[in-house]
Design a protein around this motif. Sequence first.
Motif, PDB file in Angstrom:
ATOM      1  N   SER A 142      51.648  40.910  38.425  1.00  0.00           N
ATOM      2  CA  SER A 142      50.596  40.974  38.346  1.00  0.00           C
ATOM      3  C   SER A 142      49.560  39.887  37.195  1.00  0.00           C
ATOM      4  O   SER A 142      49.913  39.310  36.596  1.00  0.00           O
ATOM      5  N   SER A 150      44.438  40.986  47.360  1.00  0.00           N
ATOM      6  CA  SER A 150      44.847  41.261  45.260  1.00  0.00           C
ATOM      7  C   SER A 150      45.715  39.900  44.914  1.00  0.00           C
ATOM      8  O   SER A 150      46.422  39.221  45.771  1.00  0.00           O
ATOM      9  N   THR A 154      47.914  39.635  42.799  1.00  0.00           N
ATOM     10  CA  THR A 154      49.213  40.290  42.540  1.00  0.00           C
ATOM     11  C   THR A 154      49.913  39.563  43.640  1.00  0.00           C
ATOM     12  O   THR A 154      49.851  40.051  44.739  1.00  0.00           O
ATOM     13  N   ASP A 182      56.458  43.268  40.832  1.00  0.00           N
ATOM     14  CA  ASP A 182      55.149  42.781  40.962  1.00  0.00           C
ATOM     15  C   ASP A 182      55.191  41.768  39.667  1.00  0.00           C
ATOM     16  O   ASP A 182      55.606  41.972  38.588  1.00  0.00           O
TER      17      ASP A 182
END
Length: 353
Positions: free
Chosen positions: A118, A316, A318, A116
Motif C-alpha cells: 500500500s 490507485s 497501491t 498489497d
Amino acid sequence: YQIPYLVAGRTGAIASPKAGEDPKKLAISPVGAGPFVLTEFVAESHATFEKNPDYWDADNIHIDKLTLKPRLDPSTVVAAIQSGSVDVAVIPATQAQAAEAAGITVTIETALTASDASINLNTEPFTDPKVVEAFRYAFDRQAFVDVVTAGLGTVTHQPFPEGYLAFAPEVEELWDYDPAKAKQILADAGYEEGDLSLTITAQAGGDVAAELAQAQLAAIGVGSTIEIVPAGSTTWQDEVYVAKSPQLALDGTIGRESPVANLLATYGPEGIMNLSGPHATTEFLDALDAVRATPIDSPDYPSVLREAVKVGVTQSPTNYLYSSPWIFATSDRVGELNLLPSQVRWEGVTVEG
C-alpha cells in the motif's frame, strides 16, 4: 442492488443506537446481537466471550466460552496447540507442513484475502508520479506466492483473488515484473541509485514479506528500512488506518460480501485501507455508481463490476501482490471449522471437554 450483499456481512450487523452514543466505551465494550457477548477485555492481551443465549441461532452455537488472543509468533504455534494452551490458530503457510507433520489438524480453505504494498501518495517519494509508475514494475508477485504462501496462494494485481466474480483478468496484464524497466523510469526521472529510501511498515508476522519487498526494492536501486508493528498493538489501526502516516505499508483485505464495499474500503476517499486517502478519482466513483445501479442478477453485472475494478486499480498507486487461503491449525478437541471466503463463523463448530 448491493443491499443483499451488504446485509450478509459485517455491514449488515445489527447496531445499537444507544451504545453508539458513547464511541469510546463502545470501542472496548461492544454491543451487538451476535453469537457471543464480550465479558472481559484486556488491551494487548485477550478478549473473553461467552455464548449469547439471545442469539437468533443459539441452538447452533456449541461453544460456551471463547478467548481471543493476539496472533502467536509463527515459531510457537505448533507447540501452543500441542500443549493445549491454544485450540485454534491462524498459521502462516510456511508452518502448515510442520503442523501436519506434528499430527495437528490443518484446514486450508478458499478466502477473499488479497495482500498489497500500500502506497501513500501524500508522502515523499510518492508525490512524484514517476516513482509510483516505477513501483508498478518493482514487485515479483510470484516470489511472494512461493515464499510467503509456500505456493498455496495465487498472484493478483487487484483486491480480489482469481476465481471470484469481481476478479478482472485484464487487470493482470497491465504490469509485468520488470526491475530493469523500473530502474530506467527512475533514471529518466533524474533519480540515481541510492537517491530514494523509504520505510516499509508491516504487521507482526510479516517479517518474511517485508524482507522480500526490501530485497526487490533494492534491485531497482531503492533503499528501505523495515518497521514491524507489535502483535496485539493498536498502533496499526491508529497509524495506518486512521493517521495514514506510513510511506509504504504491507497490508491487505480479507474481502467483503459486497464487492462495492470492498472497493470502497481499498480505494474509496474514506477507505480504511486507502493509504492515499482521500485520493479517489471521479471516474472510479462513477464506475462504482454504475455497479450499484446494475441488478446483481443482470447478465451485465459481471462486466460492469470488473470495469469498476480495473478503474480502481489503475487510479490507485497501491500494488496488490498475492492472494492466500485461510490456513487454520486446530487441536484434537475442535471439530470441523466453519470458514466462509470472507469470514470465520462459529455456527456448528464443536469442542470436546
